[in-house]
Write an enzyme that holds these catalytic residues in place. Structure first.
Site, mmCIF file in Angstrom:
data_model
loop_
_atom_site.group_PDB
_atom_site.id
_atom_site.type_symbol
_atom_site.label_atom_id
_atom_site.label_comp_id
_atom_site.label_asym_id
_atom_site.label_seq_id
_atom_site.Cartn_x
_atom_site.Cartn_y
_atom_site.Cartn_z
ATOM 1 C CG ASP A 1 -6.805 0.358 0.509
ATOM 2 O OD1 ASP A 1 -5.814 0.411 1.262
ATOM 3 O OD2 ASP A 1 -7.918 0.835 0.799
ATOM 4 C CD GLU B 1 -4.794 6.611 1.724
ATOM 5 O OE1 GLU B 1 -4.403 5.443 1.873
ATOM 6 O OE2 GLU B 1 -4.079 7.602 1.960
ATOM 7 C CG HIS C 1 0.147 5.992 -0.726
ATOM 8 N ND1 HIS C 1 -0.983 6.562 -1.261
ATOM 9 C CD2 HIS C 1 -0.216 5.478 0.482
ATOM 10 C CE1 HIS C 1 -1.995 6.397 -0.424
ATOM 11 N NE2 HIS C 1 -1.566 5.743 0.638
ATOM 12 C CG HIS D 1 -1.744 1.182 1.429
ATOM 13 N ND1 HIS D 1 -3.104 1.185 1.248
ATOM 14 C CD2 HIS D 1 -1.425 2.449 1.813
ATOM 15 C CE1 HIS D 1 -3.585 2.394 1.506
ATOM 16 N NE2 HIS D 1 -2.579 3.179 1.856
ATOM 17 C CD GLU D 2 1.744 3.476 3.730
ATOM 18 O OE1 GLU D 2 1.854 4.511 3.047
ATOM 19 O OE2 GLU D 2 0.813 3.287 4.533
#
Length: 687
Positions: free
Chosen positions: A591, A587, A530, A526-527
């Site tokens: 995800d 987000e 980003h 997830h990070e």
């Protein structure tokens, strides 16, 4: 203050693990010497009667939701918050020990103990009434010349915790040159959670504005005003905040970094606000020679300038009195604390009961002395083995991203080259900083709680402003080690996993790889994603706001992102409120990308291993259940409505169902068929 740091910061929460575990039967309101253990996949949290192909969230979390009602002092309750509560009790135990006089304590440990002891001395705090803010109120009362407003604002902002006095002032990396730290001026001045609360004219918004004005009036009464005057001044404060709200960018607009980057010199800033003189403001900080600023919202500062020039001195005084009282209320006598809680927690979020003081003191200690407390936390709760295991998983996830980039059929070789350069440049920060923050200059007194809060605020203000003009510290962390969260910083181009997020049930050394990769692997992915979501992709590998995409590739990205926008816009949060999928897009992309990368990394990690079914679940099913169980949650209706307006994350249910419905591997694992609710007709995928 620095909005960009929050642009791609996500809420993935867990607790950092000790090698030994506490007795989970210990009463909930007692400190813990060791962290409790929660398994990385909990079969009892599932609802096996539910059809995973119809509602996977209910299948994975139905049992947890039924067994975990929302505690009275919480606005919502989920796996993260439940673990955060255990972490708080663990930190409470640490701080309780450090608060006891002991010659063996180091100076920093004594500083921590004295800070916590002063916070816990509620009798002394109560005896002080509003005396801690009387010097600030006196400075405001003496304000009788509009030319003195800049210096007054600087003085108040420097010492007021969470100051929201018209605007914010701090430091940030230059969007166009990430090696430089410059001054940043940001919109502010609002008491309600979002500008839309002032602007929207639906019935619920009008009711909340009325109750907010009543709260402001009651706060003025606590400051000593008579009720009639308090009501009049509350109406004026609300009108002033409303004017600022109209000039503030929406949360969706704030997600565009180009709309938050307006670099100008001192002459241009002076021209922007012709009546507000910045020189006395800067001189109060010793920064009168500054000549480079990022003014994030120029239209806001134009409106502020007009408001400050037009409002009467009495109106400005009362606005400042309100903001100082509002910001300090949680740290004053019970009457102020209770009034603040009654509106911001009970009315706005539906929370029936105030948190016990020890929780508030643990939270505040972490906020103001976080890296001091973090050293104690890490020494007890984060092993070198856990750090090494997390680093290995991170490497595997990054390798999965590299393979993914190679296989993209919609991205040109030129853009792929830049993407891989950015991926290779990402720094991985795991557990805690390499160099701890020095608190020697911060004076802490065991019998001066409010003074400690103010001095810690000034210490942090001076630390932040001291960065301006100096080289960027790429080793700095934006979260403390006990924090149960993780984030990506687009300008430092790093992914950050505090010790608090690297333990059961998110990462469980006792568990097989499937739920660990599903959960912690999904968080890491997830990070990492980003860095390439709709905001992160606009920064290059050095952290500069720079377009490294071909026009065709950018259009292809936006087309794929629109698939998620359309999907999530259909989901209902509460009542008739649907997800604002333009707000949650970053987000939602992270995800989905995180889950895909975690799946790929898990498959690579276990390629030569024999995997066995456990708990009636195949390894593939365990991967998906392990991923889903972080999201088990319940939310009070009032809080759900606020989150729908302000939270860039989708509700937990859709952070599960919205993902798996785009995963053919999930459909195969659970034998779902076309037409099932968890099988999208159109599969959304970017990374």
């Amino acid at each position: 203050m620095q909005r960009l740091a929050a642009l791609a910061t996500c809420a993935f929460l867990a607790l950092s693990g000790a090698t030994a575990r506490a007795d989970t039967n210990k009463p909930a309101d007692t400190p813990l010497a060791l962290m409790p253990y929660t398994p990385g996949l909990d079969p009892s949290a599932m609802n096996r009667d539910a059809n995973p192909c119809t509602d996977f969230y209910e299948y994975a979390c139905g049992g947890w939701v039924r067994r975990n009602p929302i505690p009275e002092d919480q606005s919502r309750w989920d796996v993260y918050r439940k673990l955060h509560a255990d972490s708080q009790r663990f930190q409470w135990g640490i701080l309780t020990d450090l608060a006891k006089p002991d010659d063996a304590h180091t100076p920093l440990q004594r500083k921590l103990g004295d800070y916590f002891a002063a916070c816990m001395d509620e009798r002394r705090v109560a005896s002080q009434g509003i005396r801690p803010i009387e010097p600030a109120l006196a400075r405001i009362a003496a304000f009788n010349d509009r030319r003195n407003l800049p210096a007054l604002l600087a003085e108040l902002q420097r010492d007021t915790p969470d100051a929201n006095l018209f605007f914010g002032f701090g430091s940030a990396q230059d969007f166009s040159d990430a090696t430089r730290v410059i001054a940043i001026l940001d919109a502010g001045g609002l008491g309600l959670p979002d500008r839309d609360y002032y602007i929207n004219n639906d019935k619920r918004s009008k009711i909340l504005r009325t109750r907010y004005a009543e709260h402001i009036a009651r706060t003025f009464v606590l400051l000593g005003d008579d009720e009639a005057h308090a009501r009049e001044q509350a109406a004026i404060v609300l009108a002033m905040e409303t004017e600022l709200a109209w000039a503030t960018l929406s949360r969706v607009e704030q997600r565009d970094p180009y709309k938050l980057f307006h670099k100008m010199n001192a002459a241009a800033l002076a021209k922007l606000t012709q009546d507000f003189n910045w020189q006395p403001f800067l001189a109060a900080y010793g920064l009168q020679t500054l000549d480079t600023f990022n003014v994030t919202e120029p239209a806001f500062f134009k409106r502020f300038d007009l408001l400050a020039a037009r409002a009467t001195l009495a109106d400005i005084r009362n606005y400042l009195r309100w903001q100082v009282a509002h910001s300090n209320s949680p740290y004053l006598a019970p009457a102020m604390v209770d009034e603040h809680f009654a509106f911001f927690s009970k009315t706005l979020r539906g929370v029936p009961k105030q948190q016990p003081r020890w929780k508030r003191c643990v939270t505040l200690t972490d906020r103001q002395l976080g890296e001091a407390l973090g050293q104690e936390y890490v020494a007890r709760a984060f092993s070198p083995e856990m750090k090494a295991a997390t680093r290995h998983m991170t490497t595997q996830i990054e390798a999965a991203m590299a393979r993914d980039l190679d296989g993209l059929n919609w991205m040109s070789p030129a853009t792929k080259r830049h993407a891989k350069e950015k991926l290779a440049a990402i720094a991985n920060k795991i557990g805690y900083p390499d160099q701890w923050r020095n608190y020697d200059a911060l004076a802490i007194s065991r019998d001066d709680f409010a003074g400690n809060v103010a001095r810690a605020q000034r210490f942090e203000t001076e630390r932040q402003l001291g960065k301006i003009g100096k080289p960027v510290d790429r080793g700095e962390w934006g979260m403390t080690p006990p924090t149960i969260n993780a984030y990506y910083d687009p300008q430092l181009n790093d992914i950050n996993f505090p010790a608090g997020i690297l333990q059961p049930p998110l990462y469980d050394p006792k568990m097989d790889d499937a739920p660990n990769y599903g959960n912690t692997g999904g968080t890491i992915g997830h990070e990492l994603t980003h860095a390439f979501d709709d905001e992160g992709r606009q920064f290059d590998g050095r952290g500069n706001l720079k377009n490294w995409w071909t026009q065709r590739d950018a259009a292809a990205f936006k087309e794929r992102a629109q698939c998620l926008v359309k999907q999530y816009a259909k989901y209902v949060v509460i009542d008739d409120i649907r997800i604002n999928s333009q707000l949650t897009l970053g987000e939602d992309i992270a995800d989905l990308g995180g889950l895909i990368l975690a799946w790929s990394a898990w498959k690579a990690e276990t390629a030569n291993k024999t995997l066995e079914a456990r708990d009636g679940l195949t390894p593939e099913q365990r991967f998906f259940v392990g991923n889903a169980q972080w999201a088990c949650n319940s939310v009070r209706p009032e809080d759900a409505r606020i989150l729908a307006r302000t939270d860039p994350h989708s509700p937990g249910k859709y952070r599960v169902n919205g993902l798996v419905s785009n995963m053919p591997a999930f459909a195969k694992a659970f034998s779902c068929k076309a037409g099932d609710a968890m099988v999208n007709r159109r599969i959304c995928r970017i990374w």
